[in-house]
Write an enzyme that holds these catalytic residues in place. Structure first.
Site, PDB file in Angstrom:
ATOM      1  CG  HIS A 155      28.144 -53.656 -53.037  1.00  0.00           C
ATOM      2  ND1 HIS A 155      28.589 -54.852 -53.531  1.00  0.00           N
ATOM      3  CD2 HIS A 155      29.253 -52.965 -52.680  1.00  0.00           C
ATOM      4  CE1 HIS A 155      29.917 -54.893 -53.462  1.00  0.00           C
ATOM      5  NE2 HIS A 155      30.339 -53.755 -52.944  1.00  0.00           N
ATOM      6  CG  ASP A 363      18.444 -57.334 -55.064  1.00  0.00           C
ATOM      7  OD1 ASP A 363      19.420 -56.855 -54.492  1.00  0.00           O
ATOM      8  OD2 ASP A 363      17.981 -58.480 -54.818  1.00  0.00           O
TER       9      ASP A 363
HETATM   10  C1  GDG Z   1      23.924 -56.704 -51.769  1.00  0.00           C
HETATM   11  C2  GDG Z   1      22.898 -56.078 -52.730  1.00  0.00           C
HETATM   12  C3  GDG Z   1      24.115 -57.176 -54.632  1.00  0.00           C
HETATM   13  C4  GDG Z   1      21.669 -65.871 -48.967  1.00  0.00           C
HETATM   14  N1  GDG Z   1      21.102 -66.682 -48.059  1.00  0.00           N
HETATM   15  C5  GDG Z   1      22.070 -67.475 -47.603  1.00  0.00           C
HETATM   16  C6  GDG Z   1      23.244 -67.117 -48.245  1.00  0.00           C
HETATM   17  N2  GDG Z   1      22.968 -66.134 -49.078  1.00  0.00           N
HETATM   18  C7  GDG Z   1      23.982 -65.545 -49.979  1.00  0.00           C
HETATM   19  C8  GDG Z   1      23.633 -65.800 -51.419  1.00  0.00           C
HETATM   20  C9  GDG Z   1      24.349 -64.634 -52.096  1.00  0.00           C
HETATM   21  C10 GDG Z   1      24.309 -63.556 -51.027  1.00  0.00           C
HETATM   22  O1  GDG Z   1      24.046 -64.161 -49.788  1.00  0.00           O
HETATM   23  C11 GDG Z   1      23.171 -62.588 -51.268  1.00  0.00           C
HETATM   24  O2  GDG Z   1      23.557 -61.739 -52.278  1.00  0.00           O
HETATM   25  P1  GDG Z   1      22.495 -60.872 -53.044  1.00  0.00           P
HETATM   26  O3  GDG Z   1      23.202 -60.262 -54.211  1.00  0.00           O
HETATM   27  O4  GDG Z   1      21.366 -61.744 -53.484  1.00  0.00           O
HETATM   28  O5  GDG Z   1      21.889 -59.813 -52.019  1.00  0.00           O
HETATM   29  P2  GDG Z   1      22.390 -58.849 -50.782  1.00  0.00           P
HETATM   30  O6  GDG Z   1      22.826 -59.612 -49.611  1.00  0.00           O
HETATM   31  O7  GDG Z   1      21.241 -57.939 -50.546  1.00  0.00           O
HETATM   32  O8  GDG Z   1      23.647 -58.038 -51.369  1.00  0.00           O
HETATM   33  C12 GDG Z   1      22.741 -56.962 -53.967  1.00  0.00           C
HETATM   34  C13 GDG Z   1      25.134 -57.648 -53.618  1.00  0.00           C
HETATM   35  O9  GDG Z   1      25.195 -56.777 -52.483  1.00  0.00           O
HETATM   36  C14 GDG Z   1      26.532 -57.710 -54.223  1.00  0.00           C
HETATM   37  O10 GDG Z   1      26.914 -56.493 -54.768  1.00  0.00           O
HETATM   38  O11 GDG Z   1      23.963 -58.151 -55.640  1.00  0.00           O
HETATM   39  O12 GDG Z   1      21.857 -56.367 -54.885  1.00  0.00           O
HETATM   40  O13 GDG Z   1      21.637 -55.896 -52.089  1.00  0.00           O
HETATM   41  O14 GDG Z   1      25.689 -64.957 -52.356  1.00  0.00           O
HETATM   42  O15 GDG Z   1      24.092 -67.067 -51.808  1.00  0.00           O
HETATM   43  N3  GDG Z   1      24.424 -67.703 -48.028  1.00  0.00           N
HETATM   44  C15 GDG Z   1      24.445 -68.691 -47.106  1.00  0.00           C
HETATM   45  N4  GDG Z   1      23.326 -69.105 -46.442  1.00  0.00           N
HETATM   46  C16 GDG Z   1      22.113 -68.532 -46.664  1.00  0.00           C
HETATM   47  O16 GDG Z   1      21.118 -68.905 -46.050  1.00  0.00           O
HETATM   48  N5  GDG Z   1      25.603 -69.279 -46.832  1.00  0.00           N
END
Ligand code: GDG
Length: 467
Positions: A155, A363
């Protein structure tokens, strides 16, 4: 269709909305095949306690969970996974803690997972392992005689060979990937890095496209950019929590344009750099100052890793100084919230915002970028400012792409985004949504599993077993 077995460090009950898009997508295949989901329970127990697998039925899906001892958790999770692999894979060698003791714990937990999962497996299961915590899992399973098809999806980004090579034992780590039948990455760039590494460091022989032979095994690799569940997200956006959040934001900020950032509080997300760019924007655009407010949600993450406390303090101090220097009695430029916001409310916040700042330093993909786009009113959509170093930038070309290290360039993009005419906003949003819809999480799941079904592992020996 074969039964699917998903293995990841943490697991979620796929029936709960709070679990998010990935769990929902996996739930679909898990449900239809009556599958298993195996992972850590999240509990730390005394090493002498019973180490049974906890089984929980979630509809047709079985959740299998193991506990970890404090020592294993510290070395495996805090140490090797988040103290070595996370920073190095995000190009942050300066933050890596190469403590020689960690790798033993990492290997122990992967062996524990393999040992505990094995009795639950059936001969024609397909196993899908997720993320950097579990790179050697297939090799450990193979060592116990597992012959099933096993796929791995990373990921997070894979760095170029010279950065990867800074990890003591990097050759061991990459050799372990050859125990999989298919290795999936988020972007074509990660896939290129994998090819460069295996050819230059492991002297792997390139076969047909994205397929290599080394250590007596062949491995197929591919880029499978992860997406969101657009329909599930739209339903969430039309739910009462999201609508209420939208109304509240519109009421509260009716005189301002909102900018939004939603990130886990992690140094890879470029939060201090984002604040500096916003400060630069405020300095350069006195006329626009009081019409823009940045809401930054930074949800707490891995608070027991020291690099995370440093980033927390840096961010707090930057937000404080921006508000102190630019704020007025009736306006604060930054609303910084160090809390998790309920998932059901996020689409309302996205929709009320004119601009999203998604500016990670590195990322794997970044799902917030796609969620923001999906939550917009297509008649009057907001603008995505996106880091060129997010995996998502390979797909989302019509966003305003920025270099987050370039404070002035990012500040200029913020200004452009806030002043972008409606027609251009619509045009860009339409093009971006085509990609978000086409490459959604279901496409990701199906295309990975289809490729795994076709991957022909050709085993010529067992030298890869000597991990
Ligand atoms: C890893 C990789 C890759 C965030 N703050 C809150 C919240 N979130 C949710 C967002 C989104 C998720 O968390 C974050 O996903 P990301 O993709 O931005 O980043 P990572 O957590 O680092 O995830 C990344 C991912 O895996 C999937 O393969 O895209 O690159 O690092 O869904 O909405 N959700 C809630 N409250 C928050 O305050 N409920």
């Amino acid at each position: 269709m074969s039964r699917l077995v998903v293995v990841s460090n943490r697991i979620a009950d796929p029936r709960q909305t709070a679990a998010g898009g990935l769990a929902v997508a996996l739930a679909e295949v898990l449900n239809s095949t009556g599958g298993l989901w195996f992972g850590w329970s999240g509990k730390i127990v005394d090493a002498t306690e019973d180490d049974a697998v906890h089984v929980q039925q979630a509809g047709p899906v079985k959740l299998l969970m193991v506990d970890l001892s404090q020592v294993d958790h510290d070395a495996f999770y805090l140490g090797y996974s988040n103290g070595v692999l996370w920073p190095v894979f995000h190009y942050r060698l300066d933050l890596a803690d190469f403590d020689a003791g960690y790798i033993g714990g990492y290997r122990r937990v992967n062996q524990l997972f393999a040992r505990k999962l094995l009795p639950f497996l059936q001969p024609d299961d397909v196993i899908w392992v997720h993320d950097y915590h579990l790179i050697p899992l297939a090799a450990e399973l193979r060592a116990l005689g597992c012959k099933q098809r096993i796929g791995f999806f990373l990921h997070i980004p894979l760095p170029p060979p010279m950065i990867l090579a800074a990890i003591p034992g990097h050759d061991w780590l990459i050799r372990a990937l050859f125990a999989y039948d298919l290795v999936g990455f988020q972007s074509r760039q990660d896939l290129r890095h994998f090819g460069d590494y295996v050819e230059s460091e492991a002297k792997a022989q390139p076969l047909e496209e994205h397929r290599w032979r080394a250590f007596g095994r062949t491995v197929q690799a591919g880029a499978f950019p992860i997406g969101i569940d657009v329909q599930e997200f739209n339903e969430l956006a039309n739910g009462s929590d999201a609508l209420e959040m939208y109304e509240r934001m519109k009421r509260e900020y009716y005189r301002r344009k909102l900018l939004v950032g939603v990130d886990r509080l992690d140094y890879s997300k470029g939060l201090p750099q984002r604040m500096r760019a916003f400060r630069e924007f405020l300095t350069k655009n006195p006329d626009l100052r009081s019409s823009a407010t940045l809401i930054q949600i930074a949800s707490p993450s891995r608070e027991n890793v020291s690099a995370y406390t440093d980033i927390l303090h840096e961010l707090e101090s930057l937000c404080g100084s921006i508000n102190g220097n630019f704020g007025d009695l009736d306006w604060m430029p930054v609303r910084y919230i160090h809390r998790t916001v309920a998932r059901a409310r996020l689409p309302g916040l996205y929709r009320a915002s004119r601009v999203a700042l998604v500016t990670p330093l590195r990322d794997g993909m970044n799902l917030v970028a796609k969620e923001f786009l999906a939550a917009q009113d297509e008649e009057d959509p907001g603008v995505l400012v996106l880091s060129r170093f997010a995996g998502a930038a390979e797909q989302l070309k019509e966003a305003l792409l920025v270099n987050p290290y370039d404070t002035e360039g990012t500040a200029a993009a913020i200004q452009l985004a806030l002043q972008m005419p409606l027609e251009e906003r619509r045009h860009r949003h339409q093009a971006l949504m085509r990609s978000v819809r086409q490459f959604d999480v279901h496409w990701w799941c199906e295309s990975f599993l289809e490729a795994l079904g076709q991957a022909q592992a050709e085993e010529k020996g067992t030298s890869w077993l000597r991990l």
